[in-house]
Design a protein around this motif. Structure first.
Motif, PDB file in Angstrom:
ATOM      1  N   TYR A   1      -5.299  29.145  -4.183  1.00  0.00           N
ATOM      2  CA  TYR A   1      -4.645  28.419  -5.229  1.00  0.00           C
ATOM      3  C   TYR A   1      -3.301  27.942  -5.121  1.00  0.00           C
ATOM      4  N   VAL A   2      -3.372  26.659  -5.747  1.00  0.00           N
ATOM      5  CA  VAL A   2      -1.780  25.958  -5.632  1.00  0.00           C
ATOM      6  C   VAL A   2      -1.555  25.329  -6.719  1.00  0.00           C
ATOM      7  N   ASP A   3      -0.331  25.050  -6.812  1.00  0.00           N
ATOM      8  CA  ASP A   3       0.154  24.184  -7.933  1.00  0.00           C
ATOM      9  C   ASP A   3       0.406  22.621  -7.392  1.00  0.00           C
ATOM     10  N   LEU A   4       0.028  21.798  -8.240  1.00  0.00           N
ATOM     11  CA  LEU A   4       0.453  20.331  -8.050  1.00  0.00           C
ATOM     12  C   LEU A   4       1.516  19.716  -8.415  1.00  0.00           C
ATOM     13  N   VAL A   5       2.494  19.435  -7.597  1.00  0.00           N
ATOM     14  CA  VAL A   5       3.917  19.157  -7.998  1.00  0.00           C
ATOM     15  C   VAL A   5       3.881  17.466  -7.601  1.00  0.00           C
ATOM     16  N   SER A   6       4.034  16.656  -8.468  1.00  0.00           N
ATOM     17  CA  SER A   6       4.349  15.133  -8.265  1.00  0.00           C
ATOM     18  C   SER A   6       5.728  14.892  -7.949  1.00  0.00           C
ATOM     19  N   GLU A   7       5.942  13.850  -6.935  1.00  0.00           N
ATOM     20  CA  GLU A   7       7.257  13.259  -6.636  1.00  0.00           C
ATOM     21  C   GLU A   7       7.542  11.972  -7.024  1.00  0.00           C
ATOM     22  N   TRP A   8       8.435  11.512  -7.857  1.00  0.00           N
ATOM     23  CA  TRP A   8       8.743  10.283  -8.134  1.00  0.00           C
ATOM     24  C   TRP A   8      10.090   9.993  -7.942  1.00  0.00           C
ATOM     25  N   LYS A   9      10.701   8.755  -8.060  1.00  0.00           N
ATOM     26  CA  LYS A   9      12.048   8.527  -7.914  1.00  0.00           C
ATOM     27  C   LYS A   9      13.025   8.941  -8.888  1.00  0.00           C
TER      28      LYS A   9
ATOM     29  N   TYR B   1      -9.187  16.145 -11.412  1.00  0.00           N
ATOM     30  CA  TYR B   1      -9.804  15.796 -12.874  1.00  0.00           C
ATOM     31  C   TYR B   1      -8.469  15.656 -13.926  1.00  0.00           C
ATOM     32  N   TYR B   2      -8.584  14.589 -14.691  1.00  0.00           N
ATOM     33  CA  TYR B   2      -7.741  14.557 -16.017  1.00  0.00           C
ATOM     34  C   TYR B   2      -8.606  14.885 -16.977  1.00  0.00           C
ATOM     35  N   PRO B   3      -8.047  14.919 -18.077  1.00  0.00           N
ATOM     36  CA  PRO B   3      -6.533  14.973 -18.631  1.00  0.00           C
ATOM     37  C   PRO B   3      -5.728  16.217 -17.941  1.00  0.00           C
ATOM     38  N   GLU B   4      -6.242  17.084 -17.001  1.00  0.00           N
ATOM     39  CA  GLU B   4      -5.374  18.140 -16.599  1.00  0.00           C
ATOM     40  C   GLU B   4      -4.401  17.843 -15.919  1.00  0.00           C
ATOM     41  N   THR B   5      -4.460  16.630 -15.089  1.00  0.00           N
ATOM     42  CA  THR B   5      -3.487  16.121 -13.977  1.00  0.00           C
ATOM     43  C   THR B   5      -2.803  15.014 -14.712  1.00  0.00           C
ATOM     44  N   ASN B   6      -2.949  14.637 -15.761  1.00  0.00           N
ATOM     45  CA  ASN B   6      -2.040  13.691 -16.486  1.00  0.00           C
ATOM     46  C   ASN B   6      -0.581  14.058 -16.706  1.00  0.00           C
ATOM     47  N   VAL B   7      -0.217  15.230 -16.624  1.00  0.00           N
ATOM     48  CA  VAL B   7       1.140  15.699 -16.562  1.00  0.00           C
ATOM     49  C   VAL B   7       1.799  15.266 -15.399  1.00  0.00           C
ATOM     50  N   LEU B   8       1.229  14.746 -14.401  1.00  0.00           N
ATOM     51  CA  LEU B   8       1.742  14.492 -13.114  1.00  0.00           C
ATOM     52  C   LEU B   8       2.157  13.210 -12.995  1.00  0.00           C
TER      53      LEU B   8
ATOM     54  N   TYR C   1       0.793  -1.197   0.146  1.00  0.00           N
ATOM     55  CA  TYR C   1      -0.006  -0.034  -0.042  1.00  0.00           C
ATOM     56  C   TYR C   1       0.789   1.236  -0.117  1.00  0.00           C
ATOM     57  N   PRO C   2       0.291   2.494  -0.482  1.00  0.00           N
ATOM     58  CA  PRO C   2       1.335   3.529  -0.607  1.00  0.00           C
ATOM     59  C   PRO C   2       1.461   4.145   0.846  1.00  0.00           C
ATOM     60  N   ARG C   3       2.883   4.674   0.810  1.00  0.00           N
ATOM     61  CA  ARG C   3       3.391   5.084   2.378  1.00  0.00           C
ATOM     62  C   ARG C   3       3.833   6.799   1.736  1.00  0.00           C
ATOM     63  N   LEU C   4       3.278   7.618   2.447  1.00  0.00           N
ATOM     64  CA  LEU C   4       3.247   8.992   2.025  1.00  0.00           C
ATOM     65  C   LEU C   4       4.499   9.632   3.018  1.00  0.00           C
ATOM     66  N   PRO C   5       5.320  10.365   2.368  1.00  0.00           N
ATOM     67  CA  PRO C   5       6.241  11.307   2.924  1.00  0.00           C
ATOM     68  C   PRO C   5       5.479  12.292   3.963  1.00  0.00           C
ATOM     69  N   GLU C   6       6.059  13.011   4.923  1.00  0.00           N
ATOM     70  CA  GLU C   6       5.361  14.098   5.579  1.00  0.00           C
ATOM     71  C   GLU C   6       5.026  15.157   4.851  1.00  0.00           C
ATOM     72  N   GLY C   7       3.899  15.702   4.933  1.00  0.00           N
ATOM     73  CA  GLY C   7       3.613  16.922   3.967  1.00  0.00           C
ATOM     74  C   GLY C   7       3.121  16.884   2.777  1.00  0.00           C
ATOM     75  N   ARG C   8       2.958  15.336   2.464  1.00  0.00           N
ATOM     76  CA  ARG C   8       2.432  15.181   0.972  1.00  0.00           C
ATOM     77  C   ARG C   8       1.027  14.492   1.131  1.00  0.00           C
ATOM     78  N   LEU C   9       0.287  14.528   0.043  1.00  0.00           N
ATOM     79  CA  LEU C   9      -1.017  13.680  -0.365  1.00  0.00           C
ATOM     80  C   LEU C   9      -0.765  12.837  -1.492  1.00  0.00           C
ATOM     81  N   LEU C  10      -1.681  11.863  -1.526  1.00  0.00           N
ATOM     82  CA  LEU C  10      -1.810  10.917  -2.499  1.00  0.00           C
ATOM     83  C   LEU C  10      -2.942  11.203  -3.363  1.00  0.00           C
ATOM     84  N   LEU C  11      -2.609  11.745  -4.574  1.00  0.00           N
ATOM     85  CA  LEU C  11      -3.522  11.891  -5.503  1.00  0.00           C
ATOM     86  C   LEU C  11      -4.210  11.038  -6.517  1.00  0.00           C
ATOM     87  N   GLN C  12      -5.541  10.971  -6.689  1.00  0.00           N
ATOM     88  CA  GLN C  12      -6.163  10.073  -7.756  1.00  0.00           C
ATOM     89  C   GLN C  12      -6.450  11.093  -8.849  1.00  0.00           C
ATOM     90  N   THR C  13      -6.410  10.829 -10.040  1.00  0.00           N
ATOM     91  CA  THR C  13      -7.375  11.265 -11.188  1.00  0.00           C
ATOM     92  C   THR C  13      -8.294  10.788 -11.394  1.00  0.00           C
TER      93      THR C  13
END
Length: 759
Positions: free
Chosen positions: A691-699, A724-731, A634-646
């Motif tokens: 208003y925020v920018d969504l910034v994804s984090e990956w390895k 919503y996607y497709p706006e968030t597919n960039v992430l 199951y996903p484990r989140l770093p502190e201060g991050r959220l898990l986003l679903q499109t």
């Protein structure tokens, strides 16, 4: 009277937010349906068209793949199905004059909503190398251009042939035949991005990569579990089936990170009760954290094993393999870890268990909320374990129900649209057509994008769809497409993929489901396969949007004749003239389609055979249904991050945007919103309306940013967010995919939210 399309892109920088709804459909759905239909089609055309949707002598809805009941209403469609029909049957037109007025650089700046609202494509269009305007081209010249590029390739494997789930069985069969005669298995499809995980898990465990239930099974079930799915928006006619099941005594458990109006209460617009009080559908709502489903079902399986008499021991002994290894893994499940993974309360899990133990017949339904994670395949395998334990596969009122999202995505796969075809299918194709099909596996969607990016693929041909918007890692995908020598799209409507092109590009306009298909032998029909393996005819009723359109089968046949040459011994010309001749060949190649033409002539069509459902026979490597014992993930989140679903809005179907509202979630006039649990928002110091920018984090360390999203305080599961996607597919990183299936992991994206420059 139909209205004109918008001249300018609507401003979406200030979405309005109200309370979410607690019920779906009802009078608001009727009003919304009629308003959108009238805008696109006018009053008379609306009545003519909608009364033919999903009727036995009409056309199949171009929207979702939910099956039709045997006895149908005169209005056998839902709100979003009506929107799909209205978009296709619109009176708006995109002519050569439109392309003369709008350079590709202008189209590339437009929103998907604006592009789709312009109307139906009317002429074949060509973008020459170095040009910024599409120009009209004859069909003959268009096929010449494709042939020039294909014959110039060093290998057929430098071509990619993509398929959307709208493509009919006949067109899909011809399309894969052409690609394989050319010499490649590069046949990615939209299933690679959605239910590939379901097919992978089910093929291994029960031997058939499809659902095992029919509509009657839902009606007979004691318990229906709906996991990772929002039928009120994505498959609204499913609500009618759940309502009928409830009337028959079934109980419903919904497992989802967000509460969804359609699963709370359904106001059936076709009944007096539905127009007033409606029906409560969900008996137990488990608001699970994103990606926690495998842990939940693993613990349930442990609890079933620990309950005397709960396991169907006769079924397990006689029909399954691998039980001991599975049982050892299940008994190791831990309450504390499960509650941490799921975010659920112990009493809710125990209540779920009691409902399971009280039920003899259980159906589990799921959709993208389960299939688009790194661990999706073992997650779905665990659901199969859950059903096998109590013998809930291969008997009435029980089984697996992956709910497909596009009207013929399952049929296209049945017809051979697959980059990894079964040897038996290729053997049958070879016997029927007398050639040696390629045996090496081809590209799926993700591998096709990599090949285009790396210069290993040079021609991209799409049979329908909006590949650029549907795919992950938008910037990478768009750069990959622009490296192609030629991009070709067979389409009914304008979309973003037409504005992100190779050195040369073609748009080939085709007939829609709603339109009459007249060929040399007379009027034709096509066939589709729904989410439950029912095959039936679809007959368009409207005059084509333009005299310059060709059907999908005609496009494939003419292209094949031009590319393969007149010496090719496949009777492409006969196939184009009479689709019955195509179905005769399908009957000899694809198991279950014997005597195809006669059987599909029966009103309502026929059910394909399904060995686990029909015979409790499991065509796996072991000859039995396979228990599995994967480690719980199951996903484990770093502190201060959220898990986003499109996810989709209610005014959306896949990448097609019908409007800018999400009525059930209380969102109006905008799509750039991110739904965040109020407690998480307070911890992150994010005010509602900021208003925020969504910034994804990956390895890989690459910054992927989606800017300018309005924060909406919303009752999501803790630690989880949605947009919503497709706006968030960039992430979504291109290489972040499910193990085994290689499906993009769009439902579990680790993000941080940064204050936006637009705030």
């Amino acid at each position: 009277m139909a209205t004109k399309p918008p001249q300018g892109d609507p401003v979406q920088d200030a979405p309005k937010v109200a309370e979410r709804k607690r019920a779906a459909a009802g009078l608001p759905a009727i009003g919304h349906t009629l308003r959108m239909a009238h805008q696109q089609m006018g009053v008379k055309r609306t009545a003519l068209t909608l009364l033919s949707v999903n009727q036995k002598d009409g056309f199949d809805c171009p929207g979702c793949a939910w099956p039709e009941p045997e006895h149908r209403h005169k209005a056998e469609f839902c709100e979003n199905g009506a929107k799909a029909v209205a978009e296709e049957a619109t009176l708006r037109r995109v002519t050569p004059e439109f392309f003369a007025a709008h350079p590709v650089s202008d189209l590339a700046r437009r929103s998907g909503y604006w592009l789709g609202q312009q109307g139906r494509l009317t002429h074949p269009m060509y973008l020459p190398e170095g040009a910024d305007h599409y120009e009209p081209v004859s069909w003959e010249r268009a096929f010449d251009i494709v042939a020039e590029e294909l014959t110039a390739l060093s290998s057929p494997d430098e071509a990619v042939f993509y398929t959307s789930g709208r493509t009919s069985n006949e067109a899909a069969f011809l399309y894969q035949l052409f690609a394989r005669k050319l010499g490649t298995n590069n046949l990615p499809d939209c299933s690679n991005m959605c239910h590939e995980s379901s097919g992978s898990a089910l093929s291994e465990t029960i031997g058939v990569g499809k659902g095992s239930v029919l509509l009657d099974d839902l009606y007979q079930a004691d318990l229906i579990v709906v996991a990772g799915q929002n039928p009120g928006t994505n498959h609204p006619r499913m609500l009618s089936a759940l309502e009928k099941a409830k009337a028959n005594g079934a109980r419903v458990v919904s497992v989802n990170p967000l509460p969804e109006a359609g699963l709370e209460r359904f106001k059936n617009p076709q009944t007096p009760k539905g127009l007033t009080a409606g029906t409560t559908l969900t008996d137990l709502f488990l608001q699970i954290r994103i990606g926690g489903d495998q842990a939940l079902f693993r613990l349930l399986n442990k609890l079933i094993l620990d309950t005397p008499g709960a396991v169907d021991e006769e079924f397990v002994r006689g029909h399954t393999h691998g039980f001991e290894q599975f049982a050892e893994a299940a008994r190791a499940a831990d309450w504390d870890e499960t509650l941490a993974a799921t975010g659920l309360a112990r009493e809710d899990v125990e209540r779920f268990l009691r409902m399971v133990l009280d039920s003899e017949r259980i159906v589990v339904c799921w959709a993208m909320g389960l299939t688009q994670h790194k661990h999706s395949v073992p997650m779905i395998r665990e659901i199969v374990n859950f059903l096998l334990l109590r013998g809930n596969i291969g008997r009435p009122g029980a089984g697996v129900c992956p709910v497909r999202g596009h009207s013929n995505v399952q049929g296209d796969r049945t017809m051979g649209i697959f980059e990894r075809p079964a040897p038996a299918f290729l053997d049958a194709l070879e016997r029927e057509f007398g050639f040696a099909p390629p045996r090496e596996h081809g590209y799926d969607v993700v591998r096709a994008i990599r090949a285009l990016r790396d210069g290993e693929a040079k021609v991209f041909f799409a049979m329908g769809g909006n590949f650029v918007s549907a795919s992950p890692d938008t910037e990478v995908t768009e750069a990959a497409m622009r490296r192609a020598r030629l991009t070709v799209h067979v389409s009914t409507k304008l979309n973003r993929s037409h504005a992100v092109t190779g050195a040369r590009a073609l748009i080939l306009p085709t007939l829609g489901r709603t339109e009459r298909d007249l060929q040399a032998s007379g009027e034709q029909f096509v066939t589709v396969e729904d989410s439950m393996g029912m095959v039936h005819a679809s007959r368009g009723r409207l005059e084509p949007a333009s005299p310059h359109l060709l059907s999908e089968p005609a496009i494939v046949c003419r292209l094949a004749r031009r590319v393969l040459g007149t010496e090719d011994d496949v009777p492409w010309e006969e196939f184009e003239k009479d689709y019955a001749t195509v179905r005769d060949r399908i009957a000899r190649v694809v198991p279950g389609f014997e005597d195809f033409n006669a059987r599909v002539a029966h009103p309502g069509g026929f059910a394909l055979p399904h060995a686990p459902r029909d015979e409790r026979r499991f065509p796996t490597a072991t000859g039995k249904a396979n228990f599995t014992a994967a480690p719980v993930v199951y996903p484990r989140l770093p502190e201060g991050r959220l898990l986003l679903q499109t996810l989709r809005s209610h005014d959306q179907y896949n990448t097609t945007i019908y409007g800018l509202d999400d009525r059930y979630r209380g969102i109006r006039n905008g799509r750039r919103v991110v739904l965040v649990n109020p407690d998480d928002a307070r911890a992150l110091k994010l005010a509602d309306g900021s208003y925020v920018d969504l910034v994804s984090e990956w390895k890989d360390g690459v910054e992927r940013r989606a800017p300018g999203f309005r924060v909406v305080h919303y009752p999501t599961a803790r630690g989880c967010a949605a947009a919503y996607y497709p706006e968030t597919n960039v992430l979504v990183p291109l290489d972040a995919t499910a193990d085994v299936s290689n499906t993009p992991a769009s439902k579990s994206v680790v993000v941080r939210l940064e204050q936006s420059a637009t705030d």
